[in-house]
Design a protein around this motif. Sequence first.
Motif, PDB file in Angstrom:
ATOM      1  N   LEU A  36       0.857  -1.184   0.000  1.00  0.00           N
ATOM      2  CA  LEU A  36       0.000   0.000   0.000  1.00  0.00           C
ATOM      3  C   LEU A  36       0.892   1.233   0.000  1.00  0.00           C
ATOM      4  O   LEU A  36       1.805   1.347   0.802  1.00  0.00           O
ATOM      5  CB  LEU A  36      -0.904  -0.022   1.240  1.00  0.00           C
ATOM      6  CG  LEU A  36      -1.828   1.175   1.458  1.00  0.00           C
ATOM      7  CD1 LEU A  36      -2.832   1.305   0.327  1.00  0.00           C
ATOM      8  CD2 LEU A  36      -2.572   1.057   2.789  1.00  0.00           C
ATOM      9  N   ILE A  62       1.120  -3.703   7.800  1.00  0.00           N
ATOM     10  CA  ILE A  62      -0.331  -3.876   7.900  1.00  0.00           C
ATOM     11  C   ILE A  62      -0.536  -5.275   8.470  1.00  0.00           C
ATOM     12  O   ILE A  62      -0.046  -6.252   7.911  1.00  0.00           O
ATOM     13  CB  ILE A  62      -1.014  -3.816   6.521  1.00  0.00           C
ATOM     14  CG1 ILE A  62      -0.683  -2.511   5.796  1.00  0.00           C
ATOM     15  CG2 ILE A  62      -2.520  -3.990   6.665  1.00  0.00           C
ATOM     16  CD1 ILE A  62      -1.148  -2.504   4.347  1.00  0.00           C
ATOM     17  N   VAL A  71       2.685  -0.725   4.406  1.00  0.00           N
ATOM     18  CA  VAL A  71       2.215   0.568   3.943  1.00  0.00           C
ATOM     19  C   VAL A  71       3.406   1.514   3.902  1.00  0.00           C
ATOM     20  O   VAL A  71       4.141   1.637   4.881  1.00  0.00           O
ATOM     21  CB  VAL A  71       1.047   1.124   4.806  1.00  0.00           C
ATOM     22  CG1 VAL A  71       1.357   1.106   6.278  1.00  0.00           C
ATOM     23  CG2 VAL A  71       0.679   2.536   4.355  1.00  0.00           C
TER      24      VAL A  71
END
Length: 240
Positions: free
Chosen positions: A142, A194, A211
């Motif tokens: 991400l 995450i 992330v």
Amino acid sequence: MAQAVPPRYKHWWLPDASSSYAGQIDDMFYLILWITLFVFFLVEGALIVFLWKYRYKNGRKAIYTHGNNTLEITWTAIPAVILVFLAVFSNSLWSEIRDPNKFPKNAPAIQIKPRQFEWDITYPGPDKKFGTADDIQTINQLFLVVNQPVQIKLEGQDVIHSFFVPEFRIKQDAVPGMPTAVWIKPIKEAQYEIACAELCGLGHYRMKGTVSIISQDSMDRWVKSQAPAPAAAPAINLTP
Ligand SMILES: [Cu+2]
């Protein structure tokens, strides 16, 4: 590039507070912690004092008591007031962060659809629309832009998973058939894990994503690099 982070977002015993609302959540956490610590020491202190004061003594008789109304009303009313205060306080903070009507306006959306045992992430791509050819798909990766609010649309594909990034102070279940949105404004360039916070099967322990909070420039470059490759140009025969 490291960024200056307000001191209130740094802790010696909690994970970094790295989203715009992490500080407020920590303030509430500390408030509850101080209240419970105070009561804990008060009660345990009284216990120790009474143990000592009313220890066995030769010839001392126990007193039989039916209780004390004033005392009982007091120790019921004080916790009730504290509880109502905390409920009102936490509810207003909750709605500030989680009420969809109060989400930052025009925050771009990212779709995260977890499944056993990975995070399937979809970016709308340059046209800002999902379900088009320029969508970008990643697994467990991400990317967010620092200081840019973003909306995360969560929905489980198979069983219940839970999107958890401690540094953002966010944890949200991703339930199949129940789209749920949260928003995050990362305040610092960094890289975090995450975690799936819902036991979702045998591979739950390895359901780990990353992330990365990056600058707008890096994001633009990354989006460009993910553009679908143009169709190969037809070969031209240049030999005479
Ligand atoms: Cu999971």
